[in-house]
Design a protein around this motif. Structure first.
Motif, mmCIF file in Angstrom:
data_model
loop_
_atom_site.group_PDB
_atom_site.id
_atom_site.type_symbol
_atom_site.label_atom_id
_atom_site.label_comp_id
_atom_site.label_asym_id
_atom_site.label_seq_id
_atom_site.Cartn_x
_atom_site.Cartn_y
_atom_site.Cartn_z
ATOM 1 N N LYS A 49 0.816 -1.220 0.000
ATOM 2 C CA LYS A 49 0.000 0.000 0.000
ATOM 3 C C LYS A 49 0.841 1.258 0.000
ATOM 4 O O LYS A 49 0.318 2.353 -0.144
ATOM 5 C CB LYS A 49 -0.877 0.032 1.280
ATOM 6 N N ARG A 51 2.191 2.392 2.605
ATOM 7 C CA ARG A 51 1.599 3.075 3.746
ATOM 8 C C ARG A 51 2.621 3.208 4.867
ATOM 9 O O ARG A 51 3.317 2.243 5.178
ATOM 10 C CB ARG A 51 0.416 2.243 4.235
ATOM 11 N N SER A 136 -8.012 -0.448 3.637
ATOM 12 C CA SER A 136 -8.644 -0.378 2.325
ATOM 13 C C SER A 136 -7.610 -0.738 1.253
ATOM 14 O O SER A 136 -6.427 -0.408 1.395
ATOM 15 C CB SER A 136 -9.209 1.015 2.096
ATOM 16 N N ASN A 138 -6.231 0.168 -1.488
ATOM 17 C CA ASN A 138 -5.832 1.215 -2.429
ATOM 18 C C ASN A 138 -4.441 1.679 -2.026
ATOM 19 O O ASN A 138 -4.065 1.536 -0.867
ATOM 20 C CB ASN A 138 -6.807 2.403 -2.334
ATOM 21 N N SER A 144 -10.558 4.884 -1.915
ATOM 22 C CA SER A 144 -10.774 3.482 -1.553
ATOM 23 C C SER A 144 -11.549 2.737 -2.647
ATOM 24 O O SER A 144 -12.360 3.320 -3.352
ATOM 25 C CB SER A 144 -11.561 3.397 -0.240
ATOM 26 N N HIS A 223 -6.589 12.565 2.364
ATOM 27 C CA HIS A 223 -6.836 11.155 2.175
ATOM 28 C C HIS A 223 -7.913 10.991 1.121
ATOM 29 O O HIS A 223 -8.613 11.942 0.809
ATOM 30 C CB HIS A 223 -7.346 10.568 3.499
HETATM 31 MG MG MG Z 1 -7.889 3.615 3.760
#
Ligand code: MG
Ligand code: TXA
Length: 320
Positions: A49, A51, A136, A138, A144, A223
């Motif tokens: 991700k 992330r 999620s 994405n 998302s 976001h």
């Molecule tokens: Mg998310």
């Protein structure tokens, strides 16, 4: 790696047991799921991700009992919320037990727990012996996914399996609540209405951030954003301001309003139904993001029911 798509839950469970990730349909959005007890699998989630590891993951469980295995004794109001809204789009922050890796919670002493209501998610969760960490599906910061196609766009070739559960019924992420002493605090607006939560817990405190400085994990302001610039406000004034640009406009419904020729207008719900609008929001944002438009304009929706969560997502999508 070849990505297969289908409804073979045995195959999906097999991949998860081997430490692989699968895309999981939930009623809110699709998740990128891995064994929450397997740090290597959890690391893969963050990596795929893109992330930051300071942004913790939600842990999905098959039952209230299983929540008790990963969280310490919870407040009475948490139990009331579980009884009322689980399975469903409500995530609850609870004091974690040591069995949950710190990587999952970004070192916080709380774990975000949710029991999703999508039948395929529930069936898979009861097949495997562990809960599923799933953000999620994405890339970090993007919109998302609410269909298997959205997931494949990002992760085809990178994960072995996408469970096809069709389009998501709710369409925006779960509401996230926690507790300060015994007061219920809403940290993210989402698929469960604040009005309905208040009916169970009484007083509800809103701590939903709108600045771009994250002071706590889980509350990043920017976001769910398309690549195109998105502006929230009165559509006609914004259209004037961006005269000369190709614009797409997202409205709840046209409601008799006439837009000039050449403007692409997207109605989230022709009947003005806010649940339907939530279901269509991310799909619409993605569709417009792939069109040759320069500017996305969105009107603010009524601040009630899921309208609140939709406005929150539009606001965040508009911050760059
Ligand atoms: Mg998310
Ligand atoms: O509907 C949903 O919640 C979906 C589906 C897949 O279940 N999941 C989802 O996950 O939206 P994600 O990772 O995209 O968003 C989870 C949010 C993040 O903002 C994260 O920072 C916050 O939950 N979060 C997770 N654990 C937390 C914790 N212990 N304290 C505060 N925030 C937390």
């Amino acid at each position: 790696m070849t990505t297969h798509t289908g409804t073979d839950l045995n195959a999906a469970a097999g991949y998860l047991r081997q430490g692989e990730l699968v895309a999981l349909p939930t009623e809110t959005v699709y998740g990128l799921a891995g064994n929450a007890f397997d740090e290597q699998a959890v690391l893969k989630i963050f990596k795929l991700k893109n992330r930051p590891t300071f942004d913790p993951l939600i842990v999905h469980v098959a039952s209230v009992d299983f929540a008790g295995e990963i969280a310490q004794a919870f407040p009475e109001s948490a139990r009331l919320l579980m009884n009322r809204f689980w399975p469903g789009p409500l995530t609850i922050l609870l004091k974690k037990k040591p069995v949950v890796p710190d990587l999952v919670t970004s070192g916080l002493d709380t774990v975000a727990v949710r029991m999703p209501s999508h039948p395929l998610a529930l069936a898979l969760l009861s097949m495997v012996e562990f809960p599923l960490a799933a953000p999620s599906a994405n890339p970090f910061g993007y919109i998302s996914p609410t269909t298997p196609e959205h997931v494949l766009k990002h992760f085809s070739g990178l994960i072995p399996y996408v469970i096809d559960g069709g389009p998501c019924r709710v369409g925006i992420e779960s509401t996230i609540v926690g507790f300060e002493d015994d007061t219920c605090v809403v940290y993210r607006l989402g698929g469960t209405r604040v009005e309905d939560i208040r009916a169970i817990t009484g007083e509800v405190k809103l701590t939903v951030r709108h600045t771009s400085i994250p002071s706590a994990p889980g509350m990043l302001a920017s976001h769910y954003a398309p690549e195109k610039p998105l502006y929230v406000g009165d559509p006609f004034e914004l259209l004037k301001e961006f005269d000369g640009n190709r614009c797409a406009v997202i409205v709840l419904n046209k409601n008799g309003r006439i837009f000039s020729h050449g403007v692409d207008v997207f109605e989230l719900s022709a009947d003005g139904n806010l649940d339907e609008a939530a279901r269509n929001l991310f799909k619409t944002m993605r569709e417009i993001d792939h069109m040759p438009v320069q500017i996305i304009i969105a009107e603010k929706l009524p601040e009630k029911g899921l309208g609140k969560a939709i406005n929150d997502r539009l606001q965040r999508a508009s911050i760059k």
